[in-house]
Scaffold this motif. Structure first.
Motif, PDB file in Angstrom:
ATOM      1  N   GLY A   1       0.788  -1.217   0.000  1.00  9.93           N
ATOM      2  CA  GLY A   1       0.000   0.000   0.000  1.00  9.93           C
ATOM      3  C   GLY A   1       0.824   1.273   0.000  1.00  9.93           C
ATOM      4  O   GLY A   1       0.273   2.372   0.139  1.00  9.93           O
ATOM      5  N   HIS A   2       2.143   1.156  -0.141  1.00 13.64           N
ATOM      6  CA  HIS A   2       2.996   2.345  -0.239  1.00 13.64           C
ATOM      7  C   HIS A   2       2.629   3.148  -1.485  1.00 13.64           C
ATOM      8  O   HIS A   2       2.554   4.378  -1.437  1.00 13.64           O
ATOM      9  CB  HIS A   2       4.469   1.920  -0.289  1.00 13.64           C
ATOM     10  N   TYR A   3       2.395   2.436  -2.589  1.00 15.22           N
ATOM     11  CA  TYR A   3       1.837   3.045  -3.792  1.00 15.22           C
ATOM     12  C   TYR A   3       0.362   2.686  -3.828  1.00 15.22           C
ATOM     13  O   TYR A   3       0.003   1.506  -3.818  1.00 15.22           O
ATOM     14  CB  TYR A   3       2.521   2.517  -5.049  1.00 15.22           C
ATOM     15  N   ARG A   4      -0.488   3.679  -3.890  1.00 11.65           N
ATOM     16  CA  ARG A   4      -1.923   3.445  -3.842  1.00 11.65           C
ATOM     17  C   ARG A   4      -2.507   3.303  -5.250  1.00 11.65           C
ATOM     18  O   ARG A   4      -1.844   3.615  -6.250  1.00 11.65           O
ATOM     19  CB  ARG A   4      -2.621   4.609  -3.126  1.00 11.65           C
ATOM     20  N   ALA A   5      -3.750   2.846  -5.323  1.00  7.70           N
ATOM     21  CA  ALA A   5      -4.434   2.710  -6.605  1.00  7.70           C
ATOM     22  C   ALA A   5      -4.432   4.043  -7.352  1.00  7.70           C
ATOM     23  O   ALA A   5      -4.687   5.093  -6.772  1.00  7.70           O
ATOM     24  CB  ALA A   5      -5.873   2.243  -6.387  1.00  7.70           C
ATOM     25  N   ARG A   6      -4.102   3.982  -8.640  1.00 11.74           N
ATOM     26  CA  ARG A   6      -4.043   5.120  -9.553  1.00 11.74           C
ATOM     27  C   ARG A   6      -2.895   6.086  -9.265  1.00 11.74           C
ATOM     28  O   ARG A   6      -2.835   7.159  -9.853  1.00 11.74           O
ATOM     29  CB  ARG A   6      -5.383   5.876  -9.585  1.00 11.74           C
ATOM     30  N   GLU A   7      -2.005   5.721  -8.384  1.00 13.89           N
ATOM     31  CA  GLU A   7      -0.839   6.579  -8.133  1.00 13.89           C
ATOM     32  C   GLU A   7       0.240   6.284  -9.169  1.00 13.89           C
ATOM     33  O   GLU A   7       0.512   5.124  -9.487  1.00 13.89           O
ATOM     34  CB  GLU A   7      -0.284   6.323  -6.729  1.00 13.89           C
TER      35      GLU A   7
ATOM     36  N   SER B   1       3.234  -5.392 -17.874  1.00 15.24           N
ATOM     37  CA  SER B   1       2.868  -6.632 -18.567  1.00 15.24           C
ATOM     38  C   SER B   1       2.252  -7.647 -17.614  1.00 15.24           C
ATOM     39  O   SER B   1       1.434  -8.476 -18.017  1.00 15.24           O
ATOM     40  CB  SER B   1       4.095  -7.243 -19.257  1.00 15.24           C
ATOM     41  N   GLU B   2       2.621  -7.588 -16.334  1.00 12.25           N
ATOM     42  CA  GLU B   2       2.093  -8.517 -15.338  1.00 12.25           C
ATOM     43  C   GLU B   2       0.764  -8.053 -14.743  1.00 12.25           C
ATOM     44  O   GLU B   2       0.119  -8.792 -13.994  1.00 12.25           O
ATOM     45  CB  GLU B   2       3.110  -8.702 -14.208  1.00 12.25           C
ATOM     46  N   GLY B   3       0.372  -6.827 -15.039  1.00 14.10           N
ATOM     47  CA  GLY B   3      -0.913  -6.349 -14.556  1.00 14.10           C
ATOM     48  C   GLY B   3      -0.878  -5.552 -13.270  1.00 14.10           C
ATOM     49  O   GLY B   3      -1.926  -5.154 -12.761  1.00 14.10           O
ATOM     50  N   TRP B   4       0.312  -5.284 -12.733  1.00 13.83           N
ATOM     51  CA  TRP B   4       0.414  -4.494 -11.508  1.00 13.83           C
ATOM     52  C   TRP B   4       0.267  -3.003 -11.802  1.00 13.83           C
ATOM     53  O   TRP B   4      -0.284  -2.258 -10.991  1.00 13.83           O
ATOM     54  CB  TRP B   4       1.760  -4.731 -10.831  1.00 13.83           C
ATOM     55  N   LEU B   5       0.814  -2.577 -12.932  1.00 12.16           N
ATOM     56  CA  LEU B   5       0.751  -1.182 -13.358  1.00 12.16           C
ATOM     57  C   LEU B   5       0.048  -1.093 -14.705  1.00 12.16           C
ATOM     58  O   LEU B   5      -0.074  -2.096 -15.412  1.00 12.16           O
ATOM     59  CB  LEU B   5       2.164  -0.593 -13.491  1.00 12.16           C
ATOM     60  N   GLU B   6      -0.397   0.113 -15.045  1.00 10.92           N
ATOM     61  CA  GLU B   6      -0.935   0.360 -16.380  1.00 10.92           C
ATOM     62  C   GLU B   6      -0.214   1.563 -16.963  1.00 10.92           C
ATOM     63  O   GLU B   6       0.117   2.518 -16.254  1.00 10.92           O
ATOM     64  CB  GLU B   6      -2.441   0.596 -16.318  1.00 10.92           C
ATOM     65  N   ALA B   7       0.089   1.482 -18.252  1.00 12.24           N
ATOM     66  CA  ALA B   7       0.804   2.560 -18.936  1.00 12.24           C
ATOM     67  C   ALA B   7      -0.201   3.581 -19.444  1.00 12.24           C
ATOM     68  O   ALA B   7      -1.114   3.250 -20.208  1.00 12.24           O
ATOM     69  CB  ALA B   7       1.625   1.996 -20.086  1.00 12.24           C
ATOM     70  N   ILE B   8      -0.037   4.824 -19.022  1.00 10.50           N
ATOM     71  CA  ILE B   8      -0.914   5.916 -19.455  1.00 10.50           C
ATOM     72  C   ILE B   8      -0.119   6.796 -20.418  1.00 10.50           C
ATOM     73  O   ILE B   8       0.890   7.390 -20.024  1.00 10.50           O
ATOM     74  CB  ILE B   8      -1.395   6.757 -18.261  1.00 10.50           C
ATOM     75  N   PRO B   9      -0.529   6.856 -21.690  1.00 15.93           N
ATOM     76  CA  PRO B   9       0.226   7.638 -22.684  1.00 15.93           C
ATOM     77  C   PRO B   9       0.511   9.062 -22.221  1.00 15.93           C
ATOM     78  O   PRO B   9      -0.380   9.742 -21.711  1.00 15.93           O
ATOM     79  CB  PRO B   9      -0.681   7.611 -23.915  1.00 15.93           C
ATOM     80  N   HIS B  10       1.762   9.460 -22.370  1.00 18.97           N
ATOM     81  CA  HIS B  10       2.236  10.811 -22.055  1.00 18.97           C
ATOM     82  C   HIS B  10       2.236  11.126 -20.556  1.00 18.97           C
ATOM     83  O   HIS B  10       2.476  12.275 -20.178  1.00 18.97           O
ATOM     84  CB  HIS B  10       1.405  11.874 -22.791  1.00 18.97           C
ATOM     85  N   HIS B  11       1.956  10.132 -19.721  1.00 19.17           N
ATOM     86  CA  HIS B  11       1.954  10.361 -18.277  1.00 19.17           C
ATOM     87  C   HIS B  11       2.855   9.392 -17.511  1.00 19.17           C
ATOM     88  O   HIS B  11       3.443   9.764 -16.508  1.00 19.17           O
ATOM     89  CB  HIS B  11       0.524  10.281 -17.721  1.00 19.17           C
ATOM     90  N   GLY B  12       2.940   8.160 -17.961  1.00 12.56           N
ATOM     91  CA  GLY B  12       3.779   7.188 -17.273  1.00 12.56           C
ATOM     92  C   GLY B  12       3.002   5.974 -16.806  1.00 12.56           C
ATOM     93  O   GLY B  12       1.943   5.650 -17.357  1.00 12.56           O
ATOM     94  N   ALA B  13       3.524   5.316 -15.806  1.00 12.81           N
ATOM     95  CA  ALA B  13       2.913   4.083 -15.286  1.00 12.81           C
ATOM     96  C   ALA B  13       2.271   4.352 -13.934  1.00 12.81           C
ATOM     97  O   ALA B  13       2.861   4.987 -13.064  1.00 12.81           O
ATOM     98  CB  ALA B  13       3.977   2.988 -15.152  1.00 12.81           C
ATOM     99  N   ARG B  14       1.053   3.853 -13.770  1.00 11.10           N
ATOM    100  CA  ARG B  14       0.382   4.038 -12.491  1.00 11.10           C
ATOM    101  C   ARG B  14      -0.183   2.711 -11.999  1.00 11.10           C
ATOM    102  O   ARG B  14      -0.407   1.778 -12.774  1.00 11.10           O
ATOM    103  CB  ARG B  14      -0.729   5.075 -12.598  1.00 11.10           C
ATOM    104  N   VAL B  15      -0.438   2.646 -10.703  1.00 16.07           N
ATOM    105  CA  VAL B  15      -0.931   1.430 -10.068  1.00 16.07           C
ATOM    106  C   VAL B  15      -2.355   1.153 -10.545  1.00 16.07           C
ATOM    107  O   VAL B  15      -3.201   2.058 -10.577  1.00 16.07           O
ATOM    108  CB  VAL B  15      -0.905   1.567  -8.533  1.00 16.07           C
ATOM    109  N   VAL B  16      -2.597  -0.082 -10.924  1.00 15.92           N
ATOM    110  CA  VAL B  16      -3.920  -0.474 -11.410  1.00 15.92           C
ATOM    111  C   VAL B  16      -4.946  -0.418 -10.282  1.00 15.92           C
ATOM    112  O   VAL B  16      -4.682  -0.854  -9.160  1.00 15.92           O
ATOM    113  CB  VAL B  16      -3.875  -1.904 -11.999  1.00 15.92           C
ATOM    114  N   ALA B  17      -6.107   0.146 -10.558  1.00 14.16           N
ATOM    115  CA  ALA B  17      -7.218   0.171  -9.609  1.00 14.16           C
ATOM    116  C   ALA B  17      -8.237  -0.879 -10.030  1.00 14.16           C
ATOM    117  O   ALA B  17      -8.673  -0.901 -11.179  1.00 14.16           O
ATOM    118  CB  ALA B  17      -7.861   1.552  -9.586  1.00 14.16           C
ATOM    119  N   TRP B  18      -8.612  -1.732  -9.092  1.00 18.43           N
ATOM    120  CA  TRP B  18      -9.539  -2.810  -9.410  1.00 18.43           C
ATOM    121  C   TRP B  18     -10.957  -2.434  -9.042  1.00 18.43           C
ATOM    122  O   TRP B  18     -11.212  -1.831  -8.007  1.00 18.43           O
ATOM    123  CB  TRP B  18      -9.109  -4.087  -8.684  1.00 18.43           C
TER     124      TRP B  18
END
Length: 237
Positions: free
Chosen positions: A31-37, A64-81
């Motif tokens: 939980g150090h990195y929160r959803a959508r962070e 690729s493993e599903g922990w993060l999602e790539a947001i174009p022009h912004h970077g990688a953020r934690v996936v929110a379920w």
């Protein structure tokens, strides 16, 4: 005079990538990195004392493993379920995890059973501290993940363990205790204890039944009803 940078060898980059991968993944689970962070390359590289190359590779792997999602022009953020994600995960767990516990009951080694009992003891003690020390939820969640992981590993079925790891790796085990009040936590701990009692008694059917009840109780805290629309917000951490 500035010294030239030392070139990173492929092996060094791979080692650093693995280390960064493990650290970031653990931070997500804790939980150090929160959803959508957003997880920033530069910040991680600076904190871990590595170049941005292994950080970039590690973040790609986590996407690729599903922990993060790539947001174009912004970077990688934690996936929110969403609630739908939780529902689908529990549908799979309700089939696979009781099966794993049944197998574990038939193949459990004494040393592993003792270790599971130790984990159960530690969680029970922490639950009784949680009203005074709410931060104990993080440690309970960590121990709970280890408890389930050890039970699954005891099935001695690598394919089943691999599938279950893929199903539960998204945080349903590690970050679900925000939904639990003290009564729910105590019930969860009783389920753990009864599973171990069933295994010690040599009753796979009993152990399988308790695990199913354990998962149904957890499911009820995350899924309102089968046809509920997706919750646009992340599950509580």
């Amino acid at each position: 005079m500035t010294q030239p940078a030392i070139a990173e060898t492929p092996r060094a980059v791979r080692t650093a990538t693995a280390e960064v991968h493990n650290v970031v993944k653990q931070r997500i689970l804790d939980g150090h990195y929160r959803a959508r962070e957003y997880v920033r390359e530069a910040s991680v590289a600076r904190e871990l004392g590595v170049s941005r190359t292994p950080v970039r590779e590690a973040l790609r792997e986590l996407v690729s493993e599903g922990w993060l999602e790539a947001i174009p022009h912004h970077g990688a953020r934690v996936v929110a379920w969403t609630e739908r994600d939780a529902r689908e995960v529990f549908e799979l767990r309700l089939v696979l995890e009781p099966m794993a516990v049944r197998l574990a009951s038939e193949r459990m080694e004494r040393t592993r059973l003792v270790y599971l009992e130790t984990l159960a003891n530690r969680m029970e003690a922490l639950v009784e501290r949680i009203e005074r020390e709410p931060e104990m939820r993080n440690e309970i969640a960590r121990l709970n993940h280890e408890f389930h992981r050890e039970l699954i590993a005891a099935s001695d079925n690598q394919r089943l363990a691999a599938v279950l790891d893929g199903v539960v790796r998204t945080s349903v085990i590690r970050r679900n205790f925000g939904n639990y009040d003290l009564a729910n936590l105590r019930r969860s701990m009783r389920h753990h204890r009864e599973i171990l009692e069933a295994i010690a008694a040599g009753s796979p059917t009993w152990a399988e039944s308790v695990m199913r009840s354990h998962l149904l109780a957890a499911q009820a805290l995350h899924v309102r009803f089968p046809d509920a629309p997706d919750d646009p917000q992340a599950l509580p951490g």
